[in-house]
Scaffold this active site. Structure first.
Site, short mmCIF file in Angstrom:
data_model
loop_
_atom_site.label_atom_id
_atom_site.label_comp_id
_atom_site.label_asym_id
_atom_site.label_seq_id
_atom_site.Cartn_x
_atom_site.Cartn_y
_atom_site.Cartn_z
N LEU A 15 50.59 15.97 40.25
CA LEU A 15 50.72 15.40 41.59
C LEU A 15 52.14 14.92 41.81
CD1 LEU A 15 47.40 13.43 42.13
CD2 LEU A 15 47.96 15.76 42.79
N SER B 284 55.08 14.31 45.27
CA SER B 284 55.12 13.49 46.48
C SER B 284 56.16 14.07 47.44
CB SER B 284 55.50 12.06 46.10
OG SER B 284 55.95 11.36 47.24
N THR B 285 55.93 13.91 48.73
CA THR B 285 56.90 14.44 49.71
C THR B 285 58.24 13.70 49.64
OG1 THR B 285 55.86 13.04 51.39
CG2 THR B 285 55.31 15.39 51.43
N TYR C 3 62.33 7.66 41.72
CA TYR C 3 60.95 8.19 41.71
C TYR C 3 60.95 9.69 42.02
CZ TYR C 3 56.14 8.38 43.72
OH TYR C 3 54.84 8.68 44.04
N LYS D 219 59.66 13.01 39.87
CA LYS D 219 58.68 13.95 40.43
C LYS D 219 59.22 15.39 40.39
CE LYS D 219 55.31 11.28 41.50
NZ LYS D 219 54.05 11.47 40.78
N PRO E 115 51.53 15.74 47.77
CA PRO E 115 50.84 15.02 48.84
C PRO E 115 51.83 14.29 49.75
CG PRO E 115 50.01 14.37 46.65
CD PRO E 115 51.29 15.13 46.45
N LEU F 17 49.84 8.50 51.40
CA LEU F 17 48.38 8.35 51.30
C LEU F 17 47.97 6.91 51.57
CD1 LEU F 17 48.01 10.20 47.88
CD2 LEU F 17 47.49 11.17 50.13
N LYS G 54 48.70 -7.55 56.96
CA LYS G 54 49.42 -8.40 57.92
C LYS G 54 48.56 -8.68 59.17
CE LYS G 54 54.15 -6.62 57.41
NZ LYS G 54 55.23 -6.02 58.17
N1 NDP Z 1 49.97 6.43 47.02
C1 NDP Z 1 50.64 7.34 47.73
O1 NDP Z 1 50.94 7.14 48.92
C2 NDP Z 1 51.06 8.62 47.10
C3 NDP Z 1 50.83 8.90 45.77
N2 NDP Z 1 51.25 10.08 45.23
C4 NDP Z 1 51.08 10.36 43.81
O2 NDP Z 1 49.70 10.30 43.45
C5 NDP Z 1 49.57 9.80 42.12
C6 NDP Z 1 48.62 8.61 42.13
O3 NDP Z 1 49.11 7.59 42.97
P1 NDP Z 1 48.23 6.28 43.28
O4 NDP Z 1 46.83 6.52 42.89
O5 NDP Z 1 48.57 5.88 44.65
O6 NDP Z 1 48.87 5.23 42.29
P2 NDP Z 1 48.24 3.85 41.73
O7 NDP Z 1 49.38 2.91 41.54
O8 NDP Z 1 47.11 3.41 42.56
O9 NDP Z 1 47.67 4.26 40.30
C7 NDP Z 1 48.53 4.63 39.28
C8 NDP Z 1 47.76 4.73 38.00
O10 NDP Z 1 48.69 5.14 36.98
C9 NDP Z 1 48.31 4.51 35.78
N3 NDP Z 1 49.49 4.27 34.94
C10 NDP Z 1 50.66 3.69 35.29
N4 NDP Z 1 51.46 3.60 34.20
C11 NDP Z 1 50.77 4.12 33.15
C12 NDP Z 1 51.05 4.28 31.77
N5 NDP Z 1 52.22 3.91 31.24
N6 NDP Z 1 50.08 4.85 31.00
C13 NDP Z 1 48.90 5.24 31.53
N7 NDP Z 1 48.59 5.12 32.82
C14 NDP Z 1 49.52 4.56 33.63
C15 NDP Z 1 47.67 3.17 36.15
O11 NDP Z 1 46.70 2.91 35.16
P3 NDP Z 1 46.05 1.44 34.84
O12 NDP Z 1 45.47 1.00 36.13
O13 NDP Z 1 45.04 1.71 33.81
O14 NDP Z 1 47.19 0.58 34.39
C16 NDP Z 1 47.09 3.45 37.52
O15 NDP Z 1 45.72 3.67 37.43
C17 NDP Z 1 50.98 9.46 41.64
O16 NDP Z 1 51.50 10.56 40.93
C18 NDP Z 1 51.74 9.31 42.94
O17 NDP Z 1 53.10 9.58 42.76
C19 NDP Z 1 51.88 11.03 45.98
C20 NDP Z 1 52.11 10.82 47.31
C21 NDP Z 1 51.72 9.60 47.97
C1 F7E Z 2 54.69 8.36 49.61
C2 F7E Z 2 56.09 7.86 49.42
O1 F7E Z 2 56.23 6.59 50.03
C3 F7E Z 2 57.38 5.84 49.81
O2 F7E Z 2 58.29 5.99 50.88
P1 F7E Z 2 58.03 5.42 52.32
O3 F7E Z 2 57.18 6.36 53.09
O4 F7E Z 2 59.33 5.10 52.95
O5 F7E Z 2 57.23 4.08 51.99
P2 F7E Z 2 56.36 3.01 52.75
O6 F7E Z 2 54.98 3.47 52.95
O7 F7E Z 2 56.55 1.73 51.98
O8 F7E Z 2 57.10 2.79 54.18
C4 F7E Z 2 56.95 3.65 55.24
C5 F7E Z 2 57.70 3.22 56.45
O9 F7E Z 2 57.02 2.10 57.02
C6 F7E Z 2 57.93 1.10 57.39
N1 F7E Z 2 57.26 -0.22 57.37
C7 F7E Z 2 57.09 -1.01 58.47
N2 F7E Z 2 56.50 -2.16 58.12
C8 F7E Z 2 56.26 -2.07 56.76
C9 F7E Z 2 55.66 -2.96 55.85
O10 F7E Z 2 55.25 -4.08 56.18
N3 F7E Z 2 55.58 -2.52 54.55
C10 F7E Z 2 56.04 -1.28 54.14
N4 F7E Z 2 55.89 -0.91 52.85
N5 F7E Z 2 56.63 -0.42 55.02
C11 F7E Z 2 56.74 -0.83 56.31
C12 F7E Z 2 59.04 1.24 56.37
O11 F7E Z 2 60.22 0.62 56.85
C13 F7E Z 2 59.15 2.75 56.25
O12 F7E Z 2 59.95 3.26 57.29
C14 F7E Z 2 58.11 6.15 48.53
O13 F7E Z 2 58.81 4.99 48.17
C15 F7E Z 2 57.18 6.66 47.49
O14 F7E Z 2 56.25 5.69 47.11
C16 F7E Z 2 56.40 7.82 47.97
O15 F7E Z 2 56.02 8.69 47.22
#
Ligand code: NDP
Ligand code: F7E
EC number: 1.1.1.271
Length: 311
Positions: A105, A107-108, A136, A140, A164, A167, A188
């Site tokens: 997985l 990320s954009t 980051y 990726k 992705p 999300l 918020k």
């Molecule tokens: N959230 C988003 O908006 C997006 C996410 N992604 C990608 O999707 C994937 C999942 O993201 P998301 O579910 O949101 O992330 P979370 O932060 O919710 O979950 C991350 C998980 O990674 C595990 N982890 C972190 N460090 C370690 C380590 N050293 N060893 C083993 N496990 C570890 C944690 O395990 P534990 O809880 O057991 O510590 C946790 O369960 C990632 O690759 C992310 O980059 C891509 C695009 C957008």
């Molecule tokens: C998926 C991708 O997502 C991350 O990038 P991002 O999209 O910039 O992250 P974000 O969701 O935190 O913000 C989206 C936008 O929203 C605005 N914004 C307004 N008000 C709040 C606010 O209150 N909080 C946050 N966090 N953002 C805010 C903020 O200024 C920005 O313009 C990567 O770091 C990385 O994690 C990655 O993989």
């Protein structure tokens, strides 16, 4: 149970991992999803031992250090170093152990900051990255390329990457220091309603655009891929193909929460990419689209927030 194939799911307790485990098709698999306390993926020897012992049929790599724009800016060393180590260790341990199928997985955020939208998969590495999440994104890109190189050198290996868009969903992080946009807004606006406040502050001017997909829908794409890795392109965006302004997301969450205050803008806060909208051309050819509407996904996520995090 005996006839089920084994899936090693990293990050199984994270937002994406939990949505994968909650998907109906997860029942078809014997899923191994160790927590970081049981298996630290930055420990190469431990990962190798785990993969050699369990010999999974498929690895889905959903672990990572993940956070919103502020967390990425505050901890670039950890975001680069930990994600690079995890990606390398899991991918190489799987390949050395002869695991044929691997779903990575990405990320954009790994697209160039100035790339024309919609972002097409072949644009990776054609320009400078967005500085707010460069560490980051580099990690990726490394994992993505490693999977592609493995696929090129070993034609039996199906090491493929989904990219992705942003999300949100059940099991998201609502703590403002780590949260992405959508959980930050939910927290918020809920707090404003609870405390009787009539304004909420938006970071930036609110005109940046984001494509936020419900994490349950990503889980659906992951399970479709898991069932037929041969049919999946080696690199594919997973998104909606449409986006909204930051201001739109605030307005829609306010509607879902039932708060009718007004918004202010803090122009000193980081904004990041102006737009990162996926091309869904490959995804459409693959035969998948995200089923959940923004309003429905937000309503489900708000209910989850109320049950698990809200005061
Ligand atoms: N959230 C988003 O908006 C997006 C996410 N992604 C990608 O999707 C994937 C999942 O993201 P998301 O579910 O949101 O992330 P979370 O932060 O919710 O979950 C991350 C998980 O990674 C595990 N982890 C972190 N460090 C370690 C380590 N050293 N060893 C083993 N496990 C570890 C944690 O395990 P534990 O809880 O057991 O510590 C946790 O369960 C990632 O690759 C992310 O980059 C891509 C695009 C957008
Ligand atoms: C998926 C991708 O997502 C991350 O990038 P991002 O999209 O910039 O992250 P974000 O969701 O935190 O913000 C989206 C936008 O929203 C605005 N914004 C307004 N008000 C709040 C606010 O209150 N909080 C946050 N966090 N953002 C805010 C903020 O200024 C920005 O313009 C990567 O770091 C990385 O994690 C990655 O993989």
């Amino acid at each position: 149970m005996g006839s089920k194939r084994t899936l090693f799911l990293t990050g199984g307790a994270g937002m994406v991992g939990r949505n994968i485990q909650d998907h109906p098709a997860a029942a078809d698999w014997h899923i191994l999803a160790p927590r970081s306390a049981e298996l630290d993926l930055t420990d190469a020897d431990a990962v190798t031992r785990f993969v050699d012992t369990h010999k999974p049929d498929l690895v889905v790599h959903a672990a990572g250090r993940v956070g919103g724009i502020q967390a990425n800016m505050a901890h670039p060393v950890a975001f680069l170093e930990e994600n690079t180590a995890m990606g390398r260790n899991v991918i190489m341990a799987a390949h050395r152990a002869g695991v044929r199928d691997f779903l990575n997985l990405a990320s954009t955020c790994m697209y160039p900051r100035a790339a024309a939208n919609p972002l097409r998969e072949e644009m990776i590495l054609t320009g400078e990255l967005e500085p707010t999440n460069e560490g980051y994104a580099l990690a990726k890109i490394m994992a993505t390329r490693l999977c592609q190189y493995i696929g090129r050198e070993d034609t039996d290996a199906r090491y493929k990457t989904l990219i992705p868009c942003n999300l949100f969903g059940l099991h998201d992080k609502f703590d403002p220091k780590h949260s992405h946009l959508v959980p930050a807004i939910i927290h918020k606006v809920h707090e404003a309603k609870r405390l009787g406040q009539d304004t909420v502050e938006i970071w930036g001017d609110g005109t940046a655009r984001r494509e936020f997909m419900f994490a349950g829908d990503l889980a659906d794409a992951v399970m479709q891929a898991a069932n037929d890795m041969a049919a999946l392109p080696d690199l594919m965006n997973t998104g909606l193909g449409h986006d909204h302004t930051i201001n739109d997301y605030y307005a829609t969450v306010a509607k879902v929460v039932g708060w009718d205050g007004t918004f202010t803008h803090d122009l000193s806060k980081p904004v990041g990419m102006k737009q990162k909208l996926c091309s869904t051309e490959r995804q459409a050819k693959w035969g998948w689209s995200a089923p959940t509407s923004l309003e429905d996904g937000l309503a489900q996520t708000y209910r989850h927030y109320q049950e698990s995090f809200a005061q």
